[in-house]
Write an enzyme that holds these catalytic residues in place. Sequence first.
Site, PDB file in Angstrom:
ATOM      1  N   GLY A   9       0.842  -1.200   0.000  1.00  0.00           N
ATOM      2  CA  GLY A   9       0.000   0.000   0.000  1.00  0.00           C
ATOM      3  C   GLY A   9       0.870   1.241   0.000  1.00  0.00           C
ATOM      4  N   GLY A  12       3.986   1.041   2.708  1.00  0.00           N
ATOM      5  CA  GLY A  12       4.839  -0.106   2.356  1.00  0.00           C
ATOM      6  C   GLY A  12       5.594   0.177   1.064  1.00  0.00           C
ATOM      7  CG  ASN A 103      -1.999   6.236  13.203  1.00  0.00           C
ATOM      8  OD1 ASN A 103      -1.333   6.615  14.163  1.00  0.00           O
ATOM      9  ND2 ASN A 103      -2.801   7.038  12.525  1.00  0.00           N
ATOM     10  CB  ALA A 129       2.906   7.703   1.095  1.00  0.00           C
ATOM     11  CE  LYS A 182       0.973   9.724  13.862  1.00  0.00           C
ATOM     12  NZ  LYS A 182       1.370   8.656  12.946  1.00  0.00           N
ATOM     13  CG  ASN A 186      -6.108   9.909  15.507  1.00  0.00           C
ATOM     14  OD1 ASN A 186      -7.305   9.756  15.693  1.00  0.00           O
ATOM     15  ND2 ASN A 186      -5.515   9.614  14.359  1.00  0.00           N
ATOM     16  CB  SER A 250      -5.807  10.442   8.298  1.00  0.00           C
ATOM     17  OG  SER A 250      -5.833  10.319   9.704  1.00  0.00           O
ATOM     18  CD  GLU A 262      -5.062   2.499  10.682  1.00  0.00           C
ATOM     19  OE1 GLU A 262      -4.327   1.516  10.519  1.00  0.00           O
ATOM     20  OE2 GLU A 262      -4.629   3.668  10.672  1.00  0.00           O
TER      21      GLU A 262
END
Length: 303
Positions: A9, A12, A103, A129, A182, A186, A250, A262
């Site tokens: 993905g 990666g 994450n 990315a 983080k 989030n 995101s 997620e």
Amino acid sequence: MTWHVLGAGALGSLWATRLARAGIPVRMILRSAQRLVDYQWAGGLTLSEAGHASLHAIPAELPDAATPIQRLLVACKAYDAEAAIAPLAQRLTPNCEILLLQNGLGSQQAIAERWPQARCIFVSSTEGAYRDGPMHVVFAGHGQNWLGDSGGGNAPAWLEDLDRAGIPHIWSTNILARLWRKLALNCAINPLTVLHDCRNGELLQHRQQLSELCEELTELLTACDQAAAAEDLEREVRRVIEATAANYSSMYQDVRLGRRTEIAYLLGHACRSADSLGLAVPRLHELHRRLREHLSQRGLPTD
Ligand code: NAP
């Protein structure tokens, strides 16, 4: 030493292409025979960077290939990571290393517990990315990668590979603090952007709500022995909101595009951790409930 990269993905592919172009041996592990056919048809992975595209014919294989795996970079989403490693279990060498790019928190610990013979390195990345086609990744934002071993231990010698590949990195002796910080940022920002249907900057109109969430998150981090990660959290949340005012988070983008979030490894992990400590976090639970309801109404998974 070959780097096996599980998941072709966005992240990666970003890691694999930079390692490969530095002459470091890399092999991609794809999920299915169909994906392998697609990959071979594409001729490898294409990286677009600063308007320039380059094709990298990195060898690829399926999970049931026979070669042993000494170093595995897991680049799946948090909800896929453990299940994606399972079919590789027989190939992991007794002293293998597994780098986890996921994450949030929770997936890394589950993997470390299930494969105790592996040295699990947790990674917290602020690089950006995205995929703009099959086997095609766009390097969208420069950032940093913090790597660390929650079980202690020294920085591995192969960090040199990252130097050679131009992959920015810092060895962290407290990677959990970084991941918790983080996660807290989030939890304070991303769910609210989804529920208020707004860019990050518009959250400054909801200061009271932000402040109450930060108060509970600070209590939670402190209760989880992460006092350093809790320091000045509210001020940092405001700073991030101001610095990214024009951006959509995101999670907002995932929901907009109908993609699974997620959430279970972010807000869900925060709520579960509080429950296991007997800590009352009513505002986080209410936010979690409303977010799950919102996802469910859109036909998206709530875990
Ligand atoms: P992504 O583009 O969706 O890539 C995930 C990849 O994992 C997909 O190619 C998927 O394959 C593959 N995969 C899933 N199950 C698999 C299996 N069983 N076997 C082999 N491959 C499998 O996700 P991403 O954006 O790279 O994110 C990966 C992780 O990095 C996430 O936890 C994310 O939060 C974190 N992260 C991402 C960024 C970023 O800028 N992208 C930045 C920081 C952190 P298919 O294509 O076949 O579905």
